[in-house]
Design an enzyme around this catalytic site. Structure first.
Site, PDB file in Angstrom:
ATOM      1  N   CYS A  21     -94.433  46.106  -6.271  1.00 48.91           N
ATOM      2  CA  CYS A  21     -93.274  46.938  -6.604  1.00 48.91           C
ATOM      3  C   CYS A  21     -93.066  47.015  -8.116  1.00 48.91           C
ATOM      4  O   CYS A  21     -93.550  46.157  -8.869  1.00 48.91           O
ATOM      5  CB  CYS A  21     -92.014  46.404  -5.914  1.00 48.91           C
ATOM      6  SG  CYS A  21     -91.350  44.878  -6.631  1.00 48.91           S
ATOM      7  N   CYS A  24     -91.729  43.798  -9.881  1.00 53.74           N
ATOM      8  CA  CYS A  24     -92.738  42.741 -10.012  1.00 53.74           C
ATOM      9  C   CYS A  24     -93.779  43.102 -11.071  1.00 53.74           C
ATOM     10  O   CYS A  24     -94.297  42.231 -11.773  1.00 53.74           O
ATOM     11  CB  CYS A  24     -93.417  42.472  -8.667  1.00 53.74           C
ATOM     12  SG  CYS A  24     -92.429  41.425  -7.560  1.00 53.74           S
ATOM     13  N   CYS A 112     -93.349  45.234  -0.934  1.00 56.67           N
ATOM     14  CA  CYS A 112     -94.116  44.643  -2.045  1.00 56.67           C
ATOM     15  C   CYS A 112     -94.924  43.450  -1.555  1.00 56.67           C
ATOM     16  O   CYS A 112     -94.418  42.572  -0.857  1.00 56.67           O
ATOM     17  CB  CYS A 112     -93.152  44.208  -3.154  1.00 56.67           C
ATOM     18  SG  CYS A 112     -93.962  43.373  -4.535  1.00 56.67           S
ATOM     19  N   CYS A 115     -93.274  40.083  -3.859  1.00 58.15           N
ATOM     20  CA  CYS A 115     -91.907  39.579  -3.625  1.00 58.15           C
ATOM     21  C   CYS A 115     -91.440  39.769  -2.190  1.00 58.15           C
ATOM     22  O   CYS A 115     -90.340  39.325  -1.833  1.00 58.15           O
ATOM     23  CB  CYS A 115     -90.922  40.214  -4.598  1.00 58.15           C
ATOM     24  SG  CYS A 115     -90.554  41.960  -4.266  1.00 58.15           S
ATOM     25  N   ASP A 347     -54.802  -6.613   4.716  1.00 56.22           N
ATOM     26  CA  ASP A 347     -54.968  -6.771   6.163  1.00 56.22           C
ATOM     27  C   ASP A 347     -53.893  -5.995   6.905  1.00 56.22           C
ATOM     28  O   ASP A 347     -52.865  -5.602   6.336  1.00 56.22           O
ATOM     29  CB  ASP A 347     -54.897  -8.254   6.535  1.00 56.22           C
ATOM     30  CG  ASP A 347     -56.106  -9.036   6.045  1.00 56.22           C
ATOM     31  OD1 ASP A 347     -57.148  -8.391   5.790  1.00 56.22           O
ATOM     32  OD2 ASP A 347     -56.003 -10.268   5.899  1.00 56.22           O
TER      33      ASP A 347
END
EC number: 5.4.99.25
Length: 532
Positions: A21, A24, A112, A115, A347
């Protein structure tokens, strides 16, 4: 201005032709500033087409119109129209199922090969809007947020394959491309999505924010992309108890640094194959970091434990200090759970008087976090009105770091007590007066029998700084003590079958026991006093 140069043309054309793509392609060409990535996808393709002088019918990747999706909704809580594939499953977590299997039916979207659609469909405003709708519906109160993403580990394998391809082609031109020259996918994704999230939610993205929105992606179609690495680098893929799969991103990255290029090429295609479907979104989770509330409590009951008293699964008493305070905080802060801590403990039959005992409560994943000082005072009053067994003072919001002051040097601190003592022998006032003169008495205490089931066996040296007596009758007197924190007072009185030496019984040469015990003060200067 278009960010690629003539020098990038060959690489850009190569990547585009193999199914990568535009965004990228920018990453592999080292475009390291946000503006180009933010352009609409259609505009990016048009500009890339012009730059590469490609005719429209030659384009490999067309504009990603959102494909029709088969939608499986889990516990759909709101009536969003049929195109919404996000579902709410409560507890601040939003699960999303994106069935990308129909993406291949959409002739306008080729996914793509690097990616897997992350920088295509999942950068679009439509997706961001749907995420933001779920964030707003989660019920969290926030003024900023940190946005995190988790990508499938096979993306690293695919990026490595594309890098080897590009590196080989650039080598033919006497050019080089280092692995670190590629812009990280996560970085590019955040460049695009951060402004969109900020605009949609109306709050800034802040890496230090306690409110986190996280998106987890997966890609079932290519999940086996990583598997060949295990055969070549077995040491990188060791099972871990808290991991569902050995193929974590860190393990894959480690293996990729070890594997030889020729071995990788034999096992995985360069360029990587184009997938049929985009990634799926496994979940969108909203979570808020813990907030901390501190204060001091007084305990007026001799039948109330500090924490729930449960033995062998059976509850012994109906309530506890912890619950009487925390139940109110959980409700108001809308938190999932809490953790209670204090400066020591008393306690079940011991009262805590004076200025009270410092405590802190960690509220986990609170949905409400902003309170005025007046609202905190009203919350304190509500706690105090709900029970006559305890009272709380100095209630306030504190930081995680501040809680350290409560535990800091805990054993060097002092605590004051008052006790009603019984003796088997008849005593006169003169028989107890010598105790008033004893200062900084060192005693050795072997872990008491009554706590041996939850404390390790050890001998601890403690200091009784001072004692003061008040005669009552022939078998009773009041004893006021100031001791080092961590001293077992009951055992100091009766000796615990000789496990605490010396003790009141041995000092007076009598059999002594303790009938009542009160904590008069815990000398820890925290939290700060709050003006009423």
């Amino acid at each position: 201005m278009f960010p690629l140069t003539e020098e990038n043309k060959h690489v850009a054309r190569l990547l585009l032709s193999t199914g990568t793509c535009p965004r990228c392609i920018f990453r592999f060409c080292g475009v390291d500033f946000p503006a180009p990535y933010k352009l609409p996808y259609k505009e990016l393709l048009n500009e890339l087409q012009k730059f590469l002088e490609i005719e429209k019918d030659e384009l490999i990747l067309e504009v990603p119109n959102p494909p029709p999706k088969k939608i499986r909704l889990q516990e759909l809580e709101d009536g969003i129209d049929g195109t919404d594939n996000l579902s709410q499953n409560g507890e601040g977590r939003v699960s999303v199922i994106e069935d990308g299997s129909t993406a291949s039916k959409n002739s306008n979207l080729n996914v793509c090969n690097v990616c897997l659609g992350i920088l295509q469909e999942f950068c679009e405003k439509v997706f961001i809007k749907k995420v933001c709708q779920k964030v707003e519906a989660s019920g969290f109160e926030f003024t900023n947020l940190v946005f995190s993403v988790s990508f499938p580990p096979q993306l690293s394998v695919r990026e490595h394959a594309a890098w080897l391809l590009v590196k080989q082609e650039m080598g033919k031109q006497s050019l080089s491309l280092g692995r670190n020259d590629i812009v990280q996918l996560k970085e590019a994704y955040k460049w695009i999505t951060h402004p969109l999230f900020s605009e949609e939610l109306g709050v800034p993205i802040d890496g230090k924010s306690l409110f986190e929105v996280s998106v987890v992606f997966a890609h079932p179609e290519t999940v086996e992309d990583c598997h060949f690495l295990r055969a070549i680098c077995p040491d990188c893929f060791k099972p871990a108890k808290n991991k569902q799969s050995v193929f974590t991103r860190m393990a894959v990255m480690k293996a990729l640094t070890k594997i030889k290029e020729e071995d990788f090429r034999k096992q995985f295609p360069c360029p990587p194959n184009s997938p049929k479907a985009v990634c799926t979104v496994l979940e969108i989770e909203c979570a808020h970091g813990a907030v901390f509330v501190a204060g001091r409590y007084n305990k007026y009951s001799r039948n109330l434990p500090q924490t729930p008293w449960i033995i062998d699964g059976e509850r012994k008493l109906e309530s506890s200090v912890e619950e009487l305070i925390s139940d109110h905080l959980l409700a108001v802060f809308k938190a999932d759970s809490f953790n209670f801590s204090s400066s020591g403990r008393e306690d079940v039959d011991v009262r805590t008087l004076g200025n009270g005992r410092p405590f802190a409560i960690e509220l986990v994943n609170p949905h409400r976090v902003h309170f005025t000082s007046q609202e905190i005072k009203e919350l304190q009053q509500k706690i105090n009105n709900s029970s006559n067994k305890i009272q709380v003072r100095d209630l306030q919001l504190v930081t995680r770091e501040a809680i350290g002051h409560m535990k800091e040097g805990e054993e060097e601190k002092t605590k004051s007590y008052s006790a009603l003592i019984w003796t088997n022998k008849v005593i006169q006032k003169k028989d107890i007066e010598f105790l008033n003169d004893i200062k900084d008495l060192k005693i050795d205490q072997k872990t008491p029998l009554r706590v041996l089931h939850r404390r390790p066996l050890a001998v601890r040296t403690r200091i009784v700084h001072s004692m003061e007596t008040r005669y009552v009758d022939e078998h009773h007197f009041h004893l006021y003590l100031k001791t080092q924190a961590g001293t077992y007072i009951k055992e100091f009185v009766h000796g615990d079958f000789g496990r605490t030496k010396p003790n009141i019984g041995s000092l007076m040469n009598v059999t002594a026991d303790i009938l009542e015990l009160d904590v008069e003060s815990v000398d820890v200067d925290w939290p700060p006093a709050v003006d009423d």
